[in-house]
Design an enzyme around this catalytic site. Structure first.
Site: not given
Lengths: 412, 412
Positions: B12, B100, B127, B131, B182, B200, B298
Site C-alpha cells: 500500500v 484495519k 474497509v 470502494i 496472490g 471491518k 490491492g
C-alpha cells in the site's frame, strides 16, 4: 442553529420536511448543530399540516430573510428554478437541488455564481436518488483519474426492461404496468425516450471530466423501439438489454457521451441491477471499477440526498473549490460513432444465398436464434467496428438484408 | 503546498507514493494545492528507486518535522503503529490509515486523541480497499438513521467461495488456488477464519452506531468448515453462501454484530458479488438499501483511498466532529443467538421412522436434496427461530439425527 427553506412542497420537498422531523437528532449530531426548516415556498396551501404556518407563496420572503442560509430547490423545471437559484446564490445563500434538468442545462453558470459569492451549489440528489454518487465520485475518488462513467440512471426504463426480460412482457404493456405502480408518469416521454438519463450522464461527465457537457450534444436514444425479438436474441447471446448512460475520456481530450439501450453480458457488473434500481459504475485508473447501487428515485431516498447536502453545507465554512466544473462551448463532446463496438443486428435476409454475401461483408459474425424464428429472419453479432463502418457494410448489403434492429454491445 | 509522510513502503505504501506521482495534477486540482511526499519510513533500503533520498529509518525524522502535516500509516499491525499514530496526532499532525487491525482495536482512543489536538484520524482505506464506503456512509447518508450494515468484506474468502460454487472446487484446493494467484497469504488464517472481516465490521458498526464495537465481542466464524455438500444443498435452495459481516441496531439499543458464512438467495443484492470483489450494503430509514461494490483490496485501489483521505484533510480546516465515535465498555454488543433466523441443517438420520419425529420437533421444514445424496443423509431449512431454540430442538432429536452442518440464512 441553521435555518433553511424549501422551494416546492411536492414529493421530494415534503420528504425533506419529513426527514428534518423524523431524523432530527441524528441530523443535529451529524451537522454539529440543529437545522430547522423556517420557510416553504409553494403556490398551494396545506392547512391540514402541522407546519402549515411555514408556507409562503412569495419567494421574496425567503430571498430577503437574512436568517435563512441554505435553501433546497426541489421544484423542478428550468424556470423559475434557475432565476430563484441564481438570486439566492447572489444573496449569499447556499442552494442544494434535486433538479437534474436545471443542473444539466445551467450547472456551469450556477456553479460560477456560487463561487463568486463564496457559497455552495450542491446536487447529490440530482443523480441516483438516495444513492450517494456525486460526493463519493468527487471526494473518495479524488486520488484517481476517472476514465469512464456508466450507469443505469433511470428506474422507470429499468423496470420496463426487467419486465420485458423476465416475463416476456411487451414494451407497451410493461409501460402501462409501470404507470399503474407509480413508477412511470402519465407522460413517460422523459423517461422512455432517454432525456432523464441524458441529464444525469451530463451531470456525471461534467463533474468527472471538468467541463460542462450539454444535453443537446449527447446522442440520446430511448427504449420505445425495443421489441421481444430483441430480448430473445439478446438472451440467446447470454445478455440483457439495459438503458445505459455513459461518458468516457477520448485520447484527444474530447468526451464520448451517449445514452442508448445496450447489450450487457449476464455476468457483467451492471447486468444484475433490475427493477427500479439504479447502478452507477465509475472506472478509475487506481480503483478499477467501483459500482454504487440502490433506489434511484422515490420521496425519502431523494430527500435524504437533499438533506445530506444541507448538512454538509452547514458544516463547511466556504465554497467548495472542487465540486464544480467549467463552462464549455459544447464542442467538448466527440463523435460516438467512431468508437469501435460490437453490434447485435437482426433483420430479413432476401434468400439463403445472401447468407454468404452477408458473411463476406460483415466479417466473422456470431449467429443468434430465437424460439419461433420466422423463415428468413437472421440475427447476428458483428465483430468490433465503428458505427460508420457498420453503416457502410449494411449499405453494401442493400436489398439482400433488410435491417430491423441494431443494438450496441457494451462491456461494463 | 502540503508535505506528507508515509509510514511503511510495502504494497500500500509504495502505491501511495506511486499515485502522488502518477495522478499529480488531478490530485493538486482536487486538493486546491500541490501535495508532495517528503519522507517515507521503512527499515529496508530501496536504493534503486528515484525517490530513494526520501527514506528514513528514524521515526523522529517525521514526528519532529514541522513541515509535515499529514502522515499515512500503512505499516499494519498494532505496534508500533499505535504508538506512532498517537505521537503524530499529539504533535498536531493528521493521520490517515489503511490499518484495519489498529482502527478496530484502538479506533475510539485514537479518534479522541485526534479531537483533543484538533487534527483528523481518517481510515477510508481500512474497509473495502478502493470502494468509497466510510465517507459515503458518514456523509451522504447523514440524513438517514442507519439501521443495518452488512457486507462481503473479505476478497480472499469470497474468491474461495466463488470457486466452490461455480466449479465445485473443494475448500482446500480453492485456497491453494487463491494463494497461487496472490489473493491469499501464505498464512491465510486472518482471512479464512474471519478475523479480517470481523475488524471491518467493527469499524463499520462503530461508525454507524456511534460506540466502539471491539473485535473480541463479535461472534466470528470463518469458512474453513464449509464443504461441497453445503454448497450443493445451498444451490438446491437457490442460494449461494457468502462470508457476511453484519451489524444491526437492536430494539433495546444494543448492537448485533457477527461474522459468519450465510445463505443468500440468488436474487439478493449481495449474492452476485463474486471473486475478489467486496460489497457493502447500508440500510437506512430513508434511502432503503444502498450497495457499494468494487475491488476490496490491492495496491492501487487501497492506496487511492489513503490518498483521498489525505486530500480531504488538506482541504479541511479542523477536526471532523462527526467522522468519529465514542469508546465503549464492550457491553454494547447484544446476543446474536436471540435473533430469529432460518437455518439450513444437514446430517444423518438414524432411520426413516425418525423423519416424522424430526418434522414434529422442527416444525414446517423445507427438505433439500443433492446429487449422489447418501442413504440417510437429510438436509432441510428450518422455519424462523432463535439459535437457542434450534439448539434445544436438535438436542431433543438427540441420537435420531446426527448434525453435520448448520448454516444461517440471511436476507440482504
Amino acid at each position: 442553529m441553521v435555518k433553511v427553506a424549501v422551494l416546492g412542497h411536492g414529493t421530494v420537498g415534503s420528504g425533506v420536511v419529513e426527514l428534518f422531523t423524523k431524523n432530527k437528532e441524528s441530523i443535529a449530531s451529524r451537522a454539529g448543530q440543529e437545522i430547522t426548516v423556517k420557510r416553504i415556498l409553494d403556490l398551494r396551501e396545506f392547512p391540514e399540516l402541522p407546519y402549515a404556518g411555514k408556507f409562503t407563496k412569495n419567494f421574496d420572503d425567503i430571498l430577503n430573510d437574512p436568517e435563512i442560509s441554505i435553501v433546497a430547490e426541489v421544484m423542478g423545471g428550468l424556470h423559475p428554478a434557475f432565476e430563484y437559484t441564481k438570486a439566492l446564490l447572489e444573496a449569499g445563500k447556499s442552494v442544494v437541488t434535486s433538479n437534474k434538468e436545471l443542473v444539466a442545462a445551467r450547472g456551469a453558470a450556477l456553479l460560477a455564481v456560487a463561487k463568486a459569492h463564496n457559497v455552495n451549489y450542491f446536487f447529490e440528489a440530482s443523480v441516483g436518488g438516495g444513492i450517494p454518487v456525486i460526493r463519493p465520485m468527487h471526494q473518495c475518488l479524488a486520488a484517481n483519474e476517472i476514465t469512464e462513467v456508466a450507469g443505469i440512471l433511470n428506474g422507470t426504463t429499468n423496470y420496463i426492461l426487467t419486465r420485458m426480460f423476465h416475463d416476456s412482457t411487451p414494451f407497451d404493456e410493461a409501460l402501462r404496468e409501470a404507470q399503474r405502480l407509480g413508477y412511470a408518469e402519465r407522460n413517460p416521454a422523459a423517461d422512455v425516450e432517454g432525456a432523464d438519463a441524458c441529464r444525469k450522464i451530463c451531470i456525471l461527465s461534467s463533474l468527472a471530466f471538468g467541463s460542462h457537457v450539454y444535453p443537446e450534444t449527447v446522442h440520446t436514444e430511448g427504449i420505445t423501439h425495443l421489441t421481444l425479438p430483441d430480448v430473445e436474441y439478446a438472451a440467446n447471446w447470454d445478455c440483457v438489454i439495459k438503458l445505459i448512460g455513459r461518458a468516457k475520456k477520448l485520447p484527444g481530450g474530447k468526451i464520448l457521451a451517449a445514452v442508448y439501450p445496450a447489450l450487457l453480458k449476464h455476468h457483467s457488473q451492471l447486468a444484475s441491477i433490475d427493477d427500479v434500481f439504479n447502478g452507477i459504475l465509475i472506472r478509475g485508473n487506481a480503483t478499477g471499477d467501483v459500482v454504487f447501487y440502490g433506489r434511484g428515485a422515490g420521496k425519502l431516498p431523494t430527500a435524504s440526498a437533499v438533506v445530506a447536502d444541507m448538512i454538509d453545507i452547514s458544516k463547511a465554512g466556504c465554497t467548495s473549490k472542487s465540486l464544480t466544473w467549467c463552462d464549455s462551448d459544447g464542442k467538448n463532446v466527440g463523435d460516438y460513432k467512431e468508437e469501435p463496438l460490437r453490434f447485435m443486428v437482426w433483420g430479413t435476409l432476401l434468400d439463403t444465398r445472401a447468407l454468404a454475401t452477408l458473411q463476406d461483408v460483415m466479417g466473422s459474425v456470431t449467429f443468434l436464434s430465437r424460439p419461433g424464428q420466422p423463415e428468413g429472419e437472421t440475427a447476428f453479432v458483428t465483430p468490433e467496428m465503428s458505427e460508420y463502418a457498420l453503416s457502410e457494410k449494411l449499405e453494401v448489403l442493400g436489398n439482400l438484408f433488410k435491417v430491423r434492429s441494431v443494438i450496441r454491445a457494451l462491456d461494463y
